[in-house]
Write a protein that holds these residues in place. Structure first.
Motif, PDB file in Angstrom:
ATOM      1  N   PRO A   1      11.468  11.690   2.903  1.00  0.00           N
ATOM      2  CA  PRO A   1      10.684  12.786   2.463  1.00  0.00           C
ATOM      3  C   PRO A   1      10.167  12.674   0.970  1.00  0.00           C
ATOM      4  CG  PRO A   1      12.561  13.969   3.090  1.00  0.00           C
ATOM      5  CD  PRO A   1      12.964  12.531   3.100  1.00  0.00           C
ATOM      6  N   LYS A   2       9.020  12.967   0.575  1.00  0.00           N
ATOM      7  CA  LYS A   2       8.774  12.479  -0.440  1.00  0.00           C
ATOM      8  C   LYS A   2       7.942  14.284  -1.406  1.00  0.00           C
ATOM      9  CE  LYS A   2      11.041   8.732  -1.522  1.00  0.00           C
ATOM     10  NZ  LYS A   2      10.922   8.099  -0.515  1.00  0.00           N
ATOM     11  N   ARG A   3       7.963  14.684  -1.628  1.00  0.00           N
ATOM     12  CA  ARG A   3       7.291  15.974  -2.308  1.00  0.00           C
ATOM     13  C   ARG A   3       6.095  15.737  -3.296  1.00  0.00           C
ATOM     14  NH1 ARG A   3      11.018  19.753  -4.614  1.00  0.00           N
ATOM     15  NH2 ARG A   3      12.403  18.249  -4.989  1.00  0.00           N
TER      16      ARG A   3
ATOM     17  N   THR B   1      10.217   5.316   5.953  1.00  0.00           N
ATOM     18  CA  THR B   1       8.800   5.728   5.831  1.00  0.00           C
ATOM     19  C   THR B   1       9.034   6.985   5.076  1.00  0.00           C
ATOM     20  OG1 THR B   1       6.972   7.153   6.698  1.00  0.00           O
ATOM     21  CG2 THR B   1       8.646   7.429   8.463  1.00  0.00           C
ATOM     22  N   SER B   2       7.902   7.573   4.217  1.00  0.00           N
ATOM     23  CA  SER B   2       7.920   8.806   3.450  1.00  0.00           C
ATOM     24  C   SER B   2       7.346  10.396   4.806  1.00  0.00           C
ATOM     25  CB  SER B   2       7.182   8.891   2.434  1.00  0.00           C
ATOM     26  OG  SER B   2       5.480   8.613   2.308  1.00  0.00           O
ATOM     27  N   GLY B   3       6.694   9.915   5.899  1.00  0.00           N
ATOM     28  CA  GLY B   3       6.272  10.393   6.713  1.00  0.00           C
ATOM     29  C   GLY B   3       4.528  10.774   6.426  1.00  0.00           C
TER      30      GLY B   3
ATOM     31  N   THR C   1       9.481  -1.523   6.311  1.00  0.00           N
ATOM     32  CA  THR C   1       9.496  -0.756   5.812  1.00  0.00           C
ATOM     33  C   THR C   1       8.296  -0.992   4.135  1.00  0.00           C
ATOM     34  OG1 THR C   1      11.270   0.179   3.410  1.00  0.00           O
ATOM     35  CG2 THR C   1      10.562  -1.884   3.722  1.00  0.00           C
ATOM     36  N   GLY C   2       7.789  -0.614   3.192  1.00  0.00           N
ATOM     37  CA  GLY C   2       7.033  -0.458   2.479  1.00  0.00           C
ATOM     38  C   GLY C   2       7.125  -0.124   0.567  1.00  0.00           C
ATOM     39  N   GLY C   3       6.145   0.168  -0.127  1.00  0.00           N
ATOM     40  CA  GLY C   3       4.935   0.045   0.329  1.00  0.00           C
ATOM     41  C   GLY C   3       4.996   2.032   1.105  1.00  0.00           C
ATOM     42  N   GLU C   4       4.479   2.844   1.916  1.00  0.00           N
ATOM     43  CA  GLU C   4       3.882   3.374   2.876  1.00  0.00           C
ATOM     44  C   GLU C   4       3.990   2.472   4.152  1.00  0.00           C
ATOM     45  OE1 GLU C   4       5.758   6.473   3.688  1.00  0.00           O
ATOM     46  OE2 GLU C   4       4.372   5.788   5.257  1.00  0.00           O
TER      47      GLU C   4
ATOM     48  N   GLY D   1       1.426  -0.849   0.019  1.00  0.00           N
ATOM     49  CA  GLY D   1      -0.220  -0.136   0.140  1.00  0.00           C
ATOM     50  C   GLY D   1       1.011   1.518  -0.046  1.00  0.00           C
ATOM     51  N   CYS D   2       0.979   1.761  -1.163  1.00  0.00           N
ATOM     52  CA  CYS D   2       1.846   3.294  -1.017  1.00  0.00           C
ATOM     53  C   CYS D   2       0.846   3.806  -1.927  1.00  0.00           C
ATOM     54  CB  CYS D   2       2.642   3.543  -1.816  1.00  0.00           C
ATOM     55  SG  CYS D   2       3.615   4.523  -1.468  1.00  0.00           S
ATOM     56  N   ASP D   3      -0.077   5.337  -1.085  1.00  0.00           N
ATOM     57  CA  ASP D   3      -0.663   6.905  -2.222  1.00  0.00           C
ATOM     58  C   ASP D   3       0.682   7.954  -1.616  1.00  0.00           C
ATOM     59  OD1 ASP D   3      -0.242   7.860   0.487  1.00  0.00           O
ATOM     60  OD2 ASP D   3      -2.445   7.757   1.252  1.00  0.00           O
ATOM     61  N   VAL D   4       1.768   7.590  -2.056  1.00  0.00           N
ATOM     62  CA  VAL D   4       2.705   8.920  -2.492  1.00  0.00           C
ATOM     63  C   VAL D   4       2.538   8.864  -3.771  1.00  0.00           C
ATOM     64  CG1 VAL D   4       4.921  10.136  -1.793  1.00  0.00           C
ATOM     65  CG2 VAL D   4       3.762   8.566  -0.477  1.00  0.00           C
ATOM     66  N   GLY D   5       3.168   7.965  -4.802  1.00  0.00           N
ATOM     67  CA  GLY D   5       3.025   7.860  -6.428  1.00  0.00           C
ATOM     68  C   GLY D   5       4.874   8.706  -6.841  1.00  0.00           C
ATOM     69  N   CYS D   6       5.651   8.166  -6.253  1.00  0.00           N
ATOM     70  CA  CYS D   6       6.845   8.468  -6.852  1.00  0.00           C
ATOM     71  C   CYS D   6       6.889   8.121  -8.031  1.00  0.00           C
ATOM     72  CB  CYS D   6       7.961   8.608  -6.030  1.00  0.00           C
ATOM     73  SG  CYS D   6       6.986   8.461  -4.479  1.00  0.00           S
ATOM     74  N   TRP D   7       7.154   8.788  -9.009  1.00  0.00           N
ATOM     75  CA  TRP D   7       7.686   8.017 -10.303  1.00  0.00           C
ATOM     76  C   TRP D   7       8.614   7.600 -11.072  1.00  0.00           C
ATOM     77  CZ3 TRP D   7      11.224   9.185 -13.574  1.00  0.00           C
ATOM     78  CH2 TRP D   7      12.166  10.774 -13.323  1.00  0.00           C
ATOM     79  N   TRP D   8       9.945   7.055 -10.268  1.00  0.00           N
ATOM     80  CA  TRP D   8      10.608   6.594 -10.318  1.00  0.00           C
ATOM     81  C   TRP D   8      11.276   5.605  -8.839  1.00  0.00           C
ATOM     82  CZ3 TRP D   8      12.028   7.270  -5.535  1.00  0.00           C
ATOM     83  CH2 TRP D   8      12.206   8.049  -4.505  1.00  0.00           C
ATOM     84  N   CYS D   9       9.819   5.122  -8.313  1.00  0.00           N
ATOM     85  CA  CYS D   9       9.711   4.465  -7.329  1.00  0.00           C
ATOM     86  C   CYS D   9       9.884   2.596  -8.006  1.00  0.00           C
ATOM     87  CB  CYS D   9       8.288   3.713  -6.592  1.00  0.00           C
ATOM     88  SG  CYS D   9       7.963   2.622  -6.103  1.00  0.00           S
ATOM     89  N   ASP D  10      10.847   1.960  -7.458  1.00  0.00           N
ATOM     90  CA  ASP D  10      11.556   0.961  -7.698  1.00  0.00           C
ATOM     91  C   ASP D  10      10.366  -0.742  -7.321  1.00  0.00           C
ATOM     92  OD1 ASP D  10      12.381   1.191  -5.169  1.00  0.00           O
ATOM     93  OD2 ASP D  10      14.361   0.885  -6.467  1.00  0.00           O
ATOM     94  N   VAL D  11       9.304   0.082  -6.054  1.00  0.00           N
ATOM     95  CA  VAL D  11       8.952  -0.854  -5.535  1.00  0.00           C
ATOM     96  C   VAL D  11       6.888  -0.643  -6.328  1.00  0.00           C
ATOM     97  CG1 VAL D  11      10.266  -2.074  -4.193  1.00  0.00           C
ATOM     98  CG2 VAL D  11       8.480  -0.121  -3.273  1.00  0.00           C
ATOM     99  N   GLN D  12       6.803  -0.482  -7.436  1.00  0.00           N
ATOM    100  CA  GLN D  12       5.625   0.033  -7.930  1.00  0.00           C
ATOM    101  C   GLN D  12       4.180  -1.069  -7.753  1.00  0.00           C
ATOM    102  OE1 GLN D  12       4.690   2.545 -10.943  1.00  0.00           O
ATOM    103  NE2 GLN D  12       6.701   3.765 -11.133  1.00  0.00           N
ATOM    104  N   GLU D  13       5.202  -2.635  -7.473  1.00  0.00           N
ATOM    105  CA  GLU D  13       3.899  -3.905  -7.344  1.00  0.00           C
ATOM    106  C   GLU D  13       3.653  -3.564  -6.230  1.00  0.00           C
ATOM    107  OE1 GLU D  13       7.048  -3.490  -7.810  1.00  0.00           O
ATOM    108  OE2 GLU D  13       8.093  -5.255  -7.975  1.00  0.00           O
ATOM    109  N   SER D  14       4.256  -2.593  -4.986  1.00  0.00           N
ATOM    110  CA  SER D  14       3.177  -3.077  -3.892  1.00  0.00           C
ATOM    111  C   SER D  14       2.759  -1.718  -3.908  1.00  0.00           C
ATOM    112  CB  SER D  14       4.776  -2.048  -2.768  1.00  0.00           C
ATOM    113  OG  SER D  14       5.180  -0.313  -3.011  1.00  0.00           O
ATOM    114  N   TRP D  15       2.253  -0.570  -4.238  1.00  0.00           N
ATOM    115  CA  TRP D  15       1.201   0.095  -3.954  1.00  0.00           C
ATOM    116  C   TRP D  15      -0.013   0.033  -3.843  1.00  0.00           C
ATOM    117  CZ3 TRP D  15       2.365   4.302  -8.332  1.00  0.00           C
ATOM    118  CH2 TRP D  15       3.738   5.065  -8.699  1.00  0.00           C
ATOM    119  N   ASP D  16      -0.676  -1.243  -4.301  1.00  0.00           N
ATOM    120  CA  ASP D  16      -1.967  -1.642  -4.789  1.00  0.00           C
ATOM    121  C   ASP D  16      -2.054  -2.657  -3.230  1.00  0.00           C
ATOM    122  OD1 ASP D  16      -4.389  -2.767  -4.359  1.00  0.00           O
ATOM    123  OD2 ASP D  16      -4.243  -3.045  -6.741  1.00  0.00           O
TER     124      ASP D  16
HETATM  125  S1  SF4 Z   1       6.687   6.597  -1.194  1.00  0.00           S
HETATM  126 FE1  SF4 Z   1       8.060   4.934  -1.720  1.00  0.00          FE
HETATM  127  S2  SF4 Z   1       6.875   2.927  -1.925  1.00  0.00           S
HETATM  128 FE2  SF4 Z   1       5.988   5.483  -2.281  1.00  0.00          FE
HETATM  129  S3  SF4 Z   1       6.131   5.530  -4.399  1.00  0.00           S
HETATM  130 FE3  SF4 Z   1       7.510   6.489  -3.501  1.00  0.00          FE
HETATM  131  S4  SF4 Z   1       9.216   5.599  -3.359  1.00  0.00           S
HETATM  132 FE4  SF4 Z   1       7.290   4.085  -4.052  1.00  0.00          FE
END
Ligand code: SF4
Length: 220
Positions: free
Chosen positions: A139-141, A122-124, A95-98, A53-68
């Motif tokens: 942190p992620k913008r 965490t991205s917090g 870790t995650g995901g978030e 589960g992740c609702d942050v959505g970094c376009w370069w994320c290397d674990v996108q399969e974790s999002w859902d």
């Molecule tokens: S916060 Fe982490 S898991 Fe979520 S999209 Fe960004 S890099 Fe991927």
């Protein structure tokens, strides 16, 4: 810099909740024994629990399969704690995901009952829950950290693609406690970030470089 933290939910844990932690289930993408590859504890053996589960959505994320989270199995905290104990590791990395999309009270209670040290990555961007021994804030913008996390940060790790990320790193560092370890990590597929970071750390030696050594060494 706190050695541990207590959130409202975990401070209020009563006897009934205490006996129920085993039953709480979390969506888990994977959990496995490995080597922490990056940040302050790079090179240390650790049991990783990657919550889905992740609702942050970094376009370069290397674990996108974790999002859902819905496509990953729910696993009881008891099973996760047992697996971590059986690994022989003294450190568990959540870790995650978030991971803060989930209430970590039960899982961290169980891990601590087993005598394990808990690190969180965490991205917090969601509320902090549970008892954590080491908080790494990345942190992620795309979804900014909540201000409530900053007093608990032990390590600030900012992924760098461009110069803008260096400014973003300083903005977040200004919110963290004195003594927070400050790390800049090149985004894996952005090699042009490396000279930027090297120059910046030479000019600002209170920052350090974090590398994804597990990728360099092909450690799964
Ligand atoms: S916060 Fe982490 S898991 Fe979520 S999209 Fe960004 S890099 Fe991927």
């Amino acid at each position: 810099m706190p050695a541990s933290l207590s959130t409202t939910s975990s401070r209020n844990t009563g006897n009934k909740e205490r006996s129920d932690w085993k039953l709480t289930a979390y969506p888990v993408m994977e959990h496995f024994y490995t080597i922490q590859g990056e940040g302050a504890h790079a090179g240390q053996a650790a049991y990783f629990i990657r919550l889905a589960g992740c609702d942050v959505g970094c376009w370069w994320c290397d674990v996108q399969e974790s999002w859902d989270a819905s496509v990953h199995p729910e696993i009881a905290a008891e099973e996760l704690v047992d697996a971590a104990c059986e690994s022989g590791s003294s450190i568990v990395v959540i870790t995650g995901g978030e991971p803060l999309m989930h209430d970590l009270t039960a899982l961290t209670e169980g891990l601590h009952e087993a005598g394990l040290q808990i690190h969180l990555e965490t991205s917090g961007s969601s509320p902090l829950t549970g008892h954590i021994d080491w908080v790494t804030l990345s942190p992620k913008r795309f979804k900014e950290p909540l201000v409530e996390i900053f007093p608990h940060v032990d390590e600030l790790k900012v992924v760098v693609l461009t110069r803008k990320d260096l400014i973003y790193a300083e903005k977040n560092a200004a919110e963290c406690p004195a003594g927070t370890l400050k790390m800049l990590q090149p985004e894996w597929d952005t090699p042009e970030s490396v000279p930027l970071i090297v120059k910046y750390v030479k000019e600002n030696p209170d920052w350090r470089i974090s590398l994804q050594t597990h990728k360099l060494l092909n450690v799964p």
